[in-house]
Design an enzyme around this catalytic site. Structure first.
Site, PDB file in Angstrom:
ATOM      1  N   SER A  69       0.806  -1.223   0.000  1.00  0.00           N
ATOM      2  CA  SER A  69       0.000   0.000   0.000  1.00  0.00           C
ATOM      3  C   SER A  69       0.839   1.274   0.000  1.00  0.00           C
ATOM      4  O   SER A  69       1.638   1.492  -0.897  1.00  0.00           O
ATOM      5  CB  SER A  69      -0.936  -0.057   1.213  1.00  0.00           C
ATOM      6  OG  SER A  69      -1.796   1.041   1.225  1.00  0.00           O
ATOM      7  N   ASP A 283      -1.380   1.671  -3.746  1.00  0.00           N
ATOM      8  CA  ASP A 283      -2.112   0.555  -4.356  1.00  0.00           C
ATOM      9  C   ASP A 283      -3.534   0.955  -4.743  1.00  0.00           C
ATOM     10  O   ASP A 283      -4.364   0.105  -5.063  1.00  0.00           O
ATOM     11  CB  ASP A 283      -2.117  -0.678  -3.448  1.00  0.00           C
ATOM     12  CG  ASP A 283      -2.884  -0.459  -2.154  1.00  0.00           C
ATOM     13  OD1 ASP A 283      -2.984   0.695  -1.704  1.00  0.00           O
ATOM     14  OD2 ASP A 283      -3.392  -1.455  -1.596  1.00  0.00           O
ATOM     15  N   SER A 504      -0.029   0.869  16.549  1.00  0.00           N
ATOM     16  CA  SER A 504      -0.238   0.721  15.106  1.00  0.00           C
ATOM     17  C   SER A 504      -0.376  -0.754  14.758  1.00  0.00           C
ATOM     18  O   SER A 504       0.247  -1.608  15.375  1.00  0.00           O
ATOM     19  CB  SER A 504       0.955   1.324  14.369  1.00  0.00           C
ATOM     20  OG  SER A 504       1.033   0.785  13.066  1.00  0.00           O
ATOM     21  N   THR A 506       0.332  -1.664  11.644  1.00  0.00           N
ATOM     22  CA  THR A 506       1.181  -1.857  10.462  1.00  0.00           C
ATOM     23  C   THR A 506       2.638  -1.460  10.696  1.00  0.00           C
ATOM     24  O   THR A 506       3.490  -1.746   9.877  1.00  0.00           O
ATOM     25  CB  THR A 506       0.665  -1.011   9.274  1.00  0.00           C
ATOM     26  OG1 THR A 506       0.751   0.367   9.640  1.00  0.00           O
ATOM     27  CG2 THR A 506      -0.767  -1.350   8.916  1.00  0.00           C
TER      28      THR A 506
HETATM   29  C1  16G Z   1      -4.152  -0.481   7.079  1.00  0.00           C
HETATM   30  C2  16G Z   1      -5.634  -0.530   6.919  1.00  0.00           C
HETATM   31  C3  16G Z   1      -6.241   0.838   7.057  1.00  0.00           C
HETATM   32  C4  16G Z   1      -5.828   1.458   8.359  1.00  0.00           C
HETATM   33  C5  16G Z   1      -4.346   1.407   8.524  1.00  0.00           C
HETATM   34  C6  16G Z   1      -3.989   1.791   9.924  1.00  0.00           C
HETATM   35  C7  16G Z   1      -6.861  -2.012   5.482  1.00  0.00           C
HETATM   36  C8  16G Z   1      -7.072  -2.481   4.089  1.00  0.00           C
HETATM   37  N1  16G Z   1      -5.969  -1.056   5.624  1.00  0.00           N
HETATM   38  O1  16G Z   1      -3.568   0.253   6.056  1.00  0.00           O
HETATM   39  O2  16G Z   1      -7.609   0.701   7.024  1.00  0.00           O
HETATM   40  O3  16G Z   1      -6.241   2.781   8.444  1.00  0.00           O
HETATM   41  O4  16G Z   1      -3.873   0.089   8.315  1.00  0.00           O
HETATM   42  O5  16G Z   1      -2.639   1.655  10.091  1.00  0.00           O
HETATM   43  O6  16G Z   1      -7.460  -2.485   6.431  1.00  0.00           O
HETATM   44  P1  16G Z   1      -2.022   1.719  11.528  1.00  0.00           P
HETATM   45  O7  16G Z   1      -2.609   0.587  12.317  1.00  0.00           O
HETATM   46  O8  16G Z   1      -0.561   1.619  11.284  1.00  0.00           O
HETATM   47  O9  16G Z   1      -2.420   3.041  12.092  1.00  0.00           O
HETATM   48 MG    MG Z   2      -3.657   1.297   0.242  1.00  0.00          MG
END
Ligand code: 16G
Ligand code: MG
Length: 548
Positions: A69, A283, A504, A506
């Protein structure tokens, strides 16, 4: 498939996609995401899992998207798409994590265990659609995905470079042919066709100008818009920037995430004051709008703003159709600007549900409405319509009086233009342009609907981000124990203050959000809360400082 044939699962792993790292990896908010060179074995194993998932779903098609992404180029990721084009069911995330982390030696036996556990009928056919983003590491990972599918005798179909939402759409169509044709061309025909159709009904009026600048984040979304651009007539004049040429790097100082998080315009765009610009992510599943004003200051129109624009117009059309029995609701997360929530509930009089971050949570909550509009402030969102809504509106489009038919036909076009499976920058772009055109509005008029509270987001690095727990859709922190009290105390000092923290999903960090009456106060509050996180949750590195 007799158990002995699982041997090939090991053979592929050993020879082609060995596990070379012992770093534990977790199926997170949006699948697995990390440095691309740590992912090959993970993607191979997800190919195996996709086959099992397809068999558990009676041979229906599953999707696999290779993307990280909005992350920078060295990262990559993989996520699975369920048969209705939705994110993988949550109960399988743990299975995915287990399969990704076992040693190569245990892979065959673990696969066998999972087959039993999920009760997969190995005699069934299995079908997996595979797509990837533009990263140079993606083709190699897509090949690993294909091997995983083949190892369990599933049938892979490769879509090459597509946006994440195009793949979601194709998966949905493959399993439900009433939704459309499961190809990239089928997607363009439906979405762009609906846009052209609505634009024949609503001529350009008022201050609406058909020129739209787009920041493609040097990713796949811009490339696809470049294909679409050539098929558009004078309905929309797309001027595309950051398409990946000229040394532009994916998501680097550009794209929706950069614009939203840094509150700065992207590099690579030739700005003209008051020209609306849409910024996509890498993406193509997020979009935010912005413009530079006459002081060269950026004015952001984020996911909240798009949600209110769409909800307001849909409500108007429903009224035009004279339907009162369909319930519309809006779904947001704690990141939604407080001013937007107030505008939606008090001015639009549409109920709002607040859920945890992550598309799956929003999507799920939106399905409980007849018309569910969901958006994250970061620009990920779409609208979902119940079968009842679709049949009601179709009927009115045929049988209503002239006024009702007109509204219903516009609404049918909007429904066709919407990728209901997942947030989709391209679909959202056409929706926004349709509504702005119908209203005859330019960006400043769109901006005038409500005034955002100034806000700030910061990151804090801590020893273990999972030491932070939250409740109430992440608006309240339950651990470490004293943190919420401290946040409450800090917030109480600021007019219109609000702040929350969450780990987070991610990145290995804690996120801090704050809003207040002025930008200076929002910045201060965010910094003070960051210090509290650092002090109470085991901060590492330099302690955050508070601006003077
Ligand atoms: C991912 C999620 C998005 C969310 C982000 C938060 C999907 C497809 N994507 O990109 O919705 O806002 O994570 O990221 O679910 P964070 O947990 O690092 O704040
Ligand atoms: Mg994306």
């Amino acid at each position: 498939m007799p158990p002995s044939s699982l041997r090939v699962v090991y053979a592929f792993a050993r020879e082609m996609h060995p596990k070379t790292s012992d770093v534990f990896i977790q199926y997170g908010t949006a699948g697995f995401r990390t440095k691309a060179n740590l992912l090959e074995h993970v993607v191979y194993r997800m190919g195996l899992l996709a086959v099992l998932r397809s068999r558990v779903k009676n041979g229906r098609t599953i999707g696999m998207m290779i993307t990280a992404s909005h992350n920078l180029e060295p990262d990559n990721g993989v996520k699975l798409i369920d048969p209705d084009g939705e994110m993988l069911e949550q109960s399988w995330e743990e299975i995915a994590t287990r399969l990704a982390n076992v040693s190569d030696n245990d892979l065959e036996s673990t696969t066998g265990e999972i087959i039993k556990e999920v009760n997969a009928d190995m005699s069934l056919k299995a079908s997996v659609f595979i797509g990837m983003d533009t990263r140079y590491t993606s083709p190699r990972l897509a090949a690993a995905a294909v091997h995983g599918v083949i190892a369990l005798k599933g049938t892979p179909k490769e879509f090459g470079i597509v946006t994440t939402p195009i793949l979601h759409y194709c998966v949905k169509c493959r399993n439900d042919n009433t939704y459309g044709t499961p190809t990239e061309e089928g997607y363009y025909e439906k979405i762009v066709g609906a846009f052209k159709s609505i634009r024949q009904k609503i001529p350009v009026a008022g201050n609406y100008n058909t020129r739209l600048y787009v920041d493609g984040a040097n990713g796949v979304g811009g490339k696809k818009l470049n294909i679409i651009r050539k098929t558009l007539g004078d309905e929309l004049d797309l001027v595309l920037f950051n398409l990946g040429g000229n040394g532009g790097k994916l998501n680097l100082n550009c794209g929706a995430d950069f614009v939203k998080m840094s509150q700065k315009p992207p590099v690579g765009v030739e700005h003209v004051p008051f020209q609306r610009v849409a910024s996509l992510d890498g993406d193509g599943d997020r979009i935010v709008y912005y413009y530079l004003d006459d002081k060269n200051e950026m004015q952001l129109l984020d996911g909240d703003r798009i949600a209110t624009l769409l909800a307001g117009y849909i409500a108007e059309l429903l009224k035009g159709c004279d339907v009162t029995h369909l319930r519309m609701g809006l779904v947001q997360t704690a990141y939604a600007n407080g001013a937007s929530t107030q505008y939606i509930t008090q001015d639009l009089k549409v109920p709002v549900t607040c859920v945890k971050t992550g598309v799956k949570h929003l999507h799920h909550a939106a399905l409980s409405y007849d018309i569910g509009v969901y958006f994250e402030a970061n620009g990920h969102g779409t609208v979902v319509y119940s079968d009842l809504t679709k049949s009601t509106v179709s009927r009115i489009a045929q049988e209503g009086d002239a006024e009702q038919r007109k509204s219903a036909q516009l609404l049918l076009d909007l429904i066709d233009m919407t990728n209901e499976t997942v947030g989709d920058a391209i679909s959202d772009l056409f929706l926004v342009e349709s509504v702005l055109c119908a209203r005859g509005h330019d960006v400043t008029q769109w901006m005038q609907t409500y005034r955002d509270l100034p806000c700030r987001q910061l990151k804090v690095t801590v020893e273990n981000r999972n030491a932070i727990s939250t409740t109430d859709a992440e608006r309240n922190c339950t651990a470490p124990e004293s943190l919420q009290c401290k946040i409450d105390e800090l917030v109480s000092k600021y007019e219109s203050g609000r702040s929350f923290v969450r780990p987070s999903g991610t990145e290995d960090i804690v996120r801090v959000y704050a809003e207040a009456d002025t930008q200076q106060n929002a910045d201060r509050l965010a910094a003070e809360v960051s210090q509290a996180v650092y002090d109470l949750a085991g901060g590492v590195g330099d302690r955050p400082t508070v601006p003077a």
